[in-house]
Design a protein around this motif. Structure first.
Motif, PDB file in Angstrom:
ATOM      1  N   ASP A   1      38.360  41.504  34.748  1.00 32.48           N
ATOM      2  CA  ASP A   1      38.247  40.586  33.623  1.00 32.48           C
ATOM      3  C   ASP A   1      36.916  39.862  33.734  1.00 32.48           C
ATOM      4  OD1 ASP A   1      38.713  38.874  35.757  1.00 32.48           O
ATOM      5  OD2 ASP A   1      40.814  38.514  35.233  1.00 32.48           O
ATOM      6  N   LEU A   2      36.671  38.942  32.822  1.00 31.34           N
ATOM      7  CA  LEU A   2      35.433  38.157  32.848  1.00 31.34           C
ATOM      8  C   LEU A   2      35.744  36.776  33.402  1.00 31.34           C
ATOM      9  CD1 LEU A   2      32.477  37.501  31.970  1.00 31.34           C
ATOM     10  CD2 LEU A   2      33.430  36.824  29.760  1.00 31.34           C
ATOM     11  N   ARG A   3      34.931  36.324  34.349  1.00 25.75           N
ATOM     12  CA  ARG A   3      35.153  34.995  34.931  1.00 25.75           C
ATOM     13  C   ARG A   3      33.839  34.226  34.954  1.00 25.75           C
ATOM     14  NH1 ARG A   3      39.471  36.198  39.869  1.00 25.75           N
ATOM     15  NH2 ARG A   3      40.387  38.026  38.882  1.00 25.75           N
TER      16      ARG A   3
ATOM     17  N   GLY B   1      22.664  23.973  58.471  1.00 27.39           N
ATOM     18  CA  GLY B   1      23.705  24.691  57.748  1.00 27.39           C
ATOM     19  C   GLY B   1      23.420  24.754  56.255  1.00 27.39           C
ATOM     20  N   PRO B   2      24.050  25.702  55.575  1.00 25.81           N
ATOM     21  CA  PRO B   2      23.871  25.803  54.129  1.00 25.81           C
ATOM     22  C   PRO B   2      24.577  24.657  53.399  1.00 25.81           C
ATOM     23  CG  PRO B   2      25.513  27.371  54.879  1.00 25.81           C
ATOM     24  CD  PRO B   2      24.933  26.748  56.101  1.00 25.81           C
ATOM     25  N   THR B   3      24.175  24.428  52.157  1.00 30.72           N
ATOM     26  CA  THR B   3      24.795  23.407  51.326  1.00 30.72           C
ATOM     27  C   THR B   3      26.247  23.786  51.044  1.00 30.72           C
ATOM     28  OG1 THR B   3      22.663  23.058  50.261  1.00 30.72           O
ATOM     29  CG2 THR B   3      24.593  22.156  49.140  1.00 30.72           C
ATOM     30  N   LYS B   4      27.138  22.810  51.178  1.00 29.71           N
ATOM     31  CA  LYS B   4      28.529  23.045  50.794  1.00 29.71           C
ATOM     32  C   LYS B   4      28.618  23.081  49.267  1.00 29.71           C
ATOM     33  CE  LYS B   4      30.397  23.037  54.911  1.00 29.71           C
ATOM     34  NZ  LYS B   4      30.904  24.310  55.477  1.00 29.71           N
ATOM     35  N   LEU B   5      29.362  24.027  48.766  1.00 34.72           N
ATOM     36  CA  LEU B   5      29.509  24.173  47.319  1.00 34.72           C
ATOM     37  C   LEU B   5      30.956  23.939  46.913  1.00 34.72           C
ATOM     38  CD1 LEU B   5      27.424  27.451  46.821  1.00 34.72           C
ATOM     39  CD2 LEU B   5      26.695  25.132  46.250  1.00 34.72           C
ATOM     40  N   GLN B   6      31.128  23.125  45.893  1.00 34.24           N
ATOM     41  CA  GLN B   6      32.451  22.984  45.290  1.00 34.24           C
ATOM     42  C   GLN B   6      32.574  24.038  44.196  1.00 34.24           C
ATOM     43  OE1 GLN B   6      33.284  19.145  43.573  1.00 34.24           O
ATOM     44  NE2 GLN B   6      35.104  19.876  42.520  1.00 34.24           N
ATOM     45  N   VAL B   7      33.573  24.905  44.324  1.00 34.11           N
ATOM     46  CA  VAL B   7      33.734  26.023  43.396  1.00 34.11           C
ATOM     47  C   VAL B   7      34.803  25.675  42.360  1.00 34.11           C
ATOM     48  CG1 VAL B   7      34.339  28.454  43.172  1.00 34.11           C
ATOM     49  CG2 VAL B   7      33.080  27.658  45.189  1.00 34.11           C
ATOM     50  N   GLN B   8      34.428  25.760  41.094  1.00 37.75           N
ATOM     51  CA  GLN B   8      35.388  25.533  40.009  1.00 37.75           C
ATOM     52  C   GLN B   8      35.362  26.740  39.084  1.00 37.75           C
ATOM     53  OE1 GLN B   8      34.317  21.944  37.952  1.00 37.75           O
ATOM     54  NE2 GLN B   8      34.695  20.613  39.711  1.00 37.75           N
ATOM     55  N   ILE B   9      36.536  27.274  38.757  1.00 40.08           N
ATOM     56  CA  ILE B   9      36.569  28.336  37.753  1.00 40.08           C
ATOM     57  C   ILE B   9      36.624  27.674  36.380  1.00 40.08           C
ATOM     58  CG2 ILE B   9      39.087  28.633  37.963  1.00 40.08           C
ATOM     59  CD1 ILE B   9      38.366  31.712  37.342  1.00 40.08           C
ATOM     60  N   VAL B  10      35.659  28.004  35.545  1.00 37.63           N
ATOM     61  CA  VAL B  10      35.527  27.369  34.239  1.00 37.63           C
ATOM     62  C   VAL B  10      36.272  28.153  33.168  1.00 37.63           C
ATOM     63  CG1 VAL B  10      33.858  26.618  32.494  1.00 37.63           C
ATOM     64  CG2 VAL B  10      33.283  26.452  34.921  1.00 37.63           C
ATOM     65  N   ALA B  11      36.249  29.474  33.294  1.00 40.18           N
ATOM     66  CA  ALA B  11      36.900  30.311  32.277  1.00 40.18           C
ATOM     67  C   ALA B  11      37.260  31.657  32.885  1.00 40.18           C
ATOM     68  CB  ALA B  11      35.987  30.502  31.071  1.00 40.18           C
ATOM     69  N   GLN B  12      38.320  32.257  32.359  1.00 42.97           N
ATOM     70  CA  GLN B  12      38.737  33.598  32.764  1.00 42.97           C
ATOM     71  C   GLN B  12      39.345  34.286  31.551  1.00 42.97           C
ATOM     72  OE1 GLN B  12      41.097  33.710  36.312  1.00 42.97           O
ATOM     73  NE2 GLN B  12      41.571  35.889  36.140  1.00 42.97           N
ATOM     74  N   PHE B  13      38.804  35.443  31.199  1.00 44.30           N
ATOM     75  CA  PHE B  13      39.240  36.141  29.988  1.00 44.30           C
ATOM     76  C   PHE B  13      39.533  37.604  30.299  1.00 44.30           C
ATOM     77  CE2 PHE B  13      36.273  32.812  28.464  1.00 44.30           C
ATOM     78  CZ  PHE B  13      37.127  32.112  27.618  1.00 44.30           C
ATOM     79  N   ASP B  14      40.663  38.090  29.791  1.00 40.93           N
ATOM     80  CA  ASP B  14      40.971  39.515  29.925  1.00 40.93           C
ATOM     81  C   ASP B  14      40.958  40.199  28.567  1.00 40.93           C
ATOM     82  OD1 ASP B  14      43.247  38.504  28.797  1.00 40.93           O
ATOM     83  OD2 ASP B  14      44.619  39.159  30.387  1.00 40.93           O
ATOM     84  N   ASN B  15      40.184  39.657  27.616  1.00 37.76           N
ATOM     85  CA  ASN B  15      40.153  40.184  26.241  1.00 37.76           C
ATOM     86  C   ASN B  15      39.730  41.639  26.172  1.00 37.76           C
ATOM     87  OD1 ASN B  15      40.013  37.306  26.309  1.00 37.76           O
ATOM     88  ND2 ASN B  15      39.567  37.293  24.126  1.00 37.76           N
ATOM     89  N   HIS B  16      38.919  42.098  27.135  1.00 39.92           N
ATOM     90  CA  HIS B  16      38.500  43.496  27.097  1.00 39.92           C
ATOM     91  C   HIS B  16      39.684  44.434  27.379  1.00 39.92           C
ATOM     92  CE1 HIS B  16      34.110  43.301  26.583  1.00 39.92           C
ATOM     93  NE2 HIS B  16      34.115  42.231  27.360  1.00 39.92           N
ATOM     94  N   ASN B  17      40.729  43.890  28.007  1.00 41.34           N
ATOM     95  CA  ASN B  17      41.899  44.694  28.382  1.00 41.34           C
ATOM     96  C   ASN B  17      41.506  45.912  29.205  1.00 41.34           C
ATOM     97  OD1 ASN B  17      43.964  43.132  27.079  1.00 41.34           O
ATOM     98  ND2 ASN B  17      43.177  43.889  25.120  1.00 41.34           N
ATOM     99  N   SER B  18      40.457  45.803  29.948  1.00 49.25           N
ATOM    100  CA  SER B  18      39.936  46.917  30.746  1.00 49.25           C
ATOM    101  C   SER B  18      38.871  46.367  31.680  1.00 49.25           C
ATOM    102  CB  SER B  18      39.337  47.992  29.834  1.00 49.25           C
ATOM    103  OG  SER B  18      38.272  47.445  29.073  1.00 49.25           O
ATOM    104  N   GLN B  19      38.278  47.232  32.466  1.00 48.16           N
ATOM    105  CA  GLN B  19      37.214  46.808  33.370  1.00 48.16           C
ATOM    106  C   GLN B  19      36.030  46.259  32.577  1.00 48.16           C
ATOM    107  OE1 GLN B  19      37.310  46.876  36.828  1.00 48.16           O
ATOM    108  NE2 GLN B  19      39.435  47.505  36.633  1.00 48.16           N
ATOM    109  N   VAL B  20      35.465  45.166  33.068  1.00 46.00           N
ATOM    110  CA  VAL B  20      34.229  44.615  32.495  1.00 46.00           C
ATOM    111  C   VAL B  20      33.079  45.118  33.364  1.00 46.00           C
ATOM    112  CG1 VAL B  20      33.006  42.520  31.817  1.00 46.00           C
ATOM    113  CG2 VAL B  20      35.506  42.581  31.736  1.00 46.00           C
ATOM    114  N   TRP B  21      32.033  45.669  32.706  1.00 46.32           N
ATOM    115  CA  TRP B  21      30.979  46.348  33.471  1.00 46.32           C
ATOM    116  C   TRP B  21      29.653  45.593  33.514  1.00 46.32           C
ATOM    117  CZ3 TRP B  21      31.901  50.192  36.704  1.00 46.32           C
ATOM    118  CH2 TRP B  21      33.120  50.865  36.578  1.00 46.32           C
ATOM    119  N   ARG B  22      29.387  44.792  32.497  1.00 41.02           N
ATOM    120  CA  ARG B  22      28.114  44.079  32.491  1.00 41.02           C
ATOM    121  C   ARG B  22      28.311  42.678  31.926  1.00 41.02           C
ATOM    122  NH1 ARG B  22      26.590  47.594  35.324  1.00 41.02           N
ATOM    123  NH2 ARG B  22      24.729  48.888  35.154  1.00 41.02           N
ATOM    124  N   VAL B  23      27.575  41.727  32.494  1.00 40.66           N
ATOM    125  CA  VAL B  23      27.480  40.374  31.940  1.00 40.66           C
ATOM    126  C   VAL B  23      26.004  40.016  31.839  1.00 40.66           C
ATOM    127  CG1 VAL B  23      29.720  39.440  32.614  1.00 40.66           C
ATOM    128  CG2 VAL B  23      27.860  39.467  34.282  1.00 40.66           C
TER     129      VAL B  23
END
Length: 363
Positions: free
Chosen positions: A244-246, A263-285
């Motif tokens: 899907d697309l994330r 050490g590397p910078t700590k990153l806070q990870v937030q998922i903003v959006a997730q879409f499965d509209n393609h109903n199949s593998q997504v190949w390019r963004v």
């Protein structure tokens, strides 16, 4: 309203990648027929093939342009375990026709023992640097110390990812507050490894890249990955093409800087959006230059355009078939900013099914 234009690319096998130059006036395509073609946009909007040559002894997976500050330079990577750098040489000053220019190979990078799956130039402010990733799980970063001599490249860094690598993307931020950062995606089908996206950051003290984060929630094979243009934001936005697309937001956390801290910078990870509209593998963004519009293409044969509102809620604003026609019932008439500024800027249709025609939107 987008205008679609079909190009008879005349590749003899699947087209794996389409890449636009900085200005969106030139385009390169690569294929399993082991060739790369360069296309130039004429004043009337037609795309003409101005160069075509066999580049590798295996399928060519990706092709990418350097910033025009460094000249007309392309890089390609292949199943034949190599990456190559090409430069366009224009004929003598008395040659009036641009068609008399030709492309020559400047170097072949042969460090990988397996298929080289992606190749990207680093952001311009870092100088002329080229990154490859390969199926052996290694990311390699090369530098051309003399931009006037592209036959000389030195291997600066090797990052072992422990997982088969499929795609890479540089953070484009030129802010001094952000160290150089690269995201690596894996299409390893082994489900015992969670976290198919790794983020690496350059550590000034050690002069090496260290893992800053890995996205544990991405467990399916990753086909493409793209940082959004930064435009002064304090955080990073990352699009990921998997089943899907994330869209993720990576927020650098403030930290106490102590003596000897490396050490590397700590990153806070937030998922903003997730879409499965393609109903199949997504190949390019692919992002537009102002990071307000994201294009995705999938095995459903469609390109989908995504836009966020002022609340940072993402929604699909248009759906285009592979031939460029809008899908009935989609909100394809919605107001979408023009992406005619070029490249990264135009949605691209490239899937496992492949196309022997390059499909371009917009014209």
């Amino acid at each position: 309203m987008f205008v679609a234009r079909s190009i008879a690319a005349d590749h003899k096998d699947l087209i794996h990648d389409v890449s636009y130059d900085f200005h969106g006036r030139r385009m390169a395509t690569c294929s399993s027929d082991q060739s790369v073609k360069v296309w130039d946009k004429s004043d009337n909007g037609e795309w003409n093939c101005t160069a075509s040559w066999k580049t590798h002894s295996g399928s060519v997976w990706r092709v990418t342009w350097a910033h025009p500050e460094f000249g007309q330079v392309l890089a390609s990577c292949s199943f034949d375990r190599t990456a190559a750098v090409w430069e366009e040489i224009v004929g003598e000053s008395n040659d009036k026709q641009r068609g008399l220019s030709h492309w020559i190979k400047r170097t072949t990078l042969v460090d990988s023992r397996t298929s080289v799956t992606d190749v990207k130039f680093a952001p311009k402010h870092m100088g002329l640097m080229l990154t490859t990733c390969s199926a052996d799980g290694v990311v390699r970063i090369y530098e051309a110390p003399d931009v006037m001599n592209l036959s000389q490249w030195s291997l600066q860094h090797e990052i072992s990812c422990k997982l088969r690598c499929s795609c890479i993307s540089w953070s484009p931020s030129s802010s001094r507050a952000h160290a150089p950062m690269i995201a690596v995606g894996s299409d390893d089908s082994n489900s015992s490894y969670s976290g198919k996206v790794h983020i690496y950051e350059y550590i000034e003290n050690t002069r090496k890249y260290a893992k800053a984060e890995h996205l544990m929630t991405v467990t399916d094979p990753v086909h493409d990955i793209a940082f959004a243009p930064n435009l002064g934001r304090s955080f990073h936005v990352l699009a990921i093409a998997t089943k899907d697309l994330r869209i993720f937001k990576l927020i650098p956390m403030r930290r106490e800087v102590t003596a000897g801290s490396s050490g590397p910078t700590k990153l806070q990870v937030q998922i903003v959006a997730q879409f499965d509209n393609h109903n199949s593998q997504v190949w390019r963004v692919s992002w537009n230059i102002s990071s307000t519009l994201l294009a995705s293409s999938g095995d459903d044969g469609c390109v989908r355009l995504w836009k966020a509102n002022y609340m940072d809620n993402w929604k699909c604003t248009a759906i285009l078939r592979g031939d460029g026609s809008p899908v009935a019932g989609s909100s394809s008439q919605a107001a979408v900013p023009s992406t005619a500024g070029g490249p990264q800027h135009a949605p691209l249709q490239a899937s496992s099914a492949g196309r022997k025609k390059a499909q371009l939107m917009p014209g």
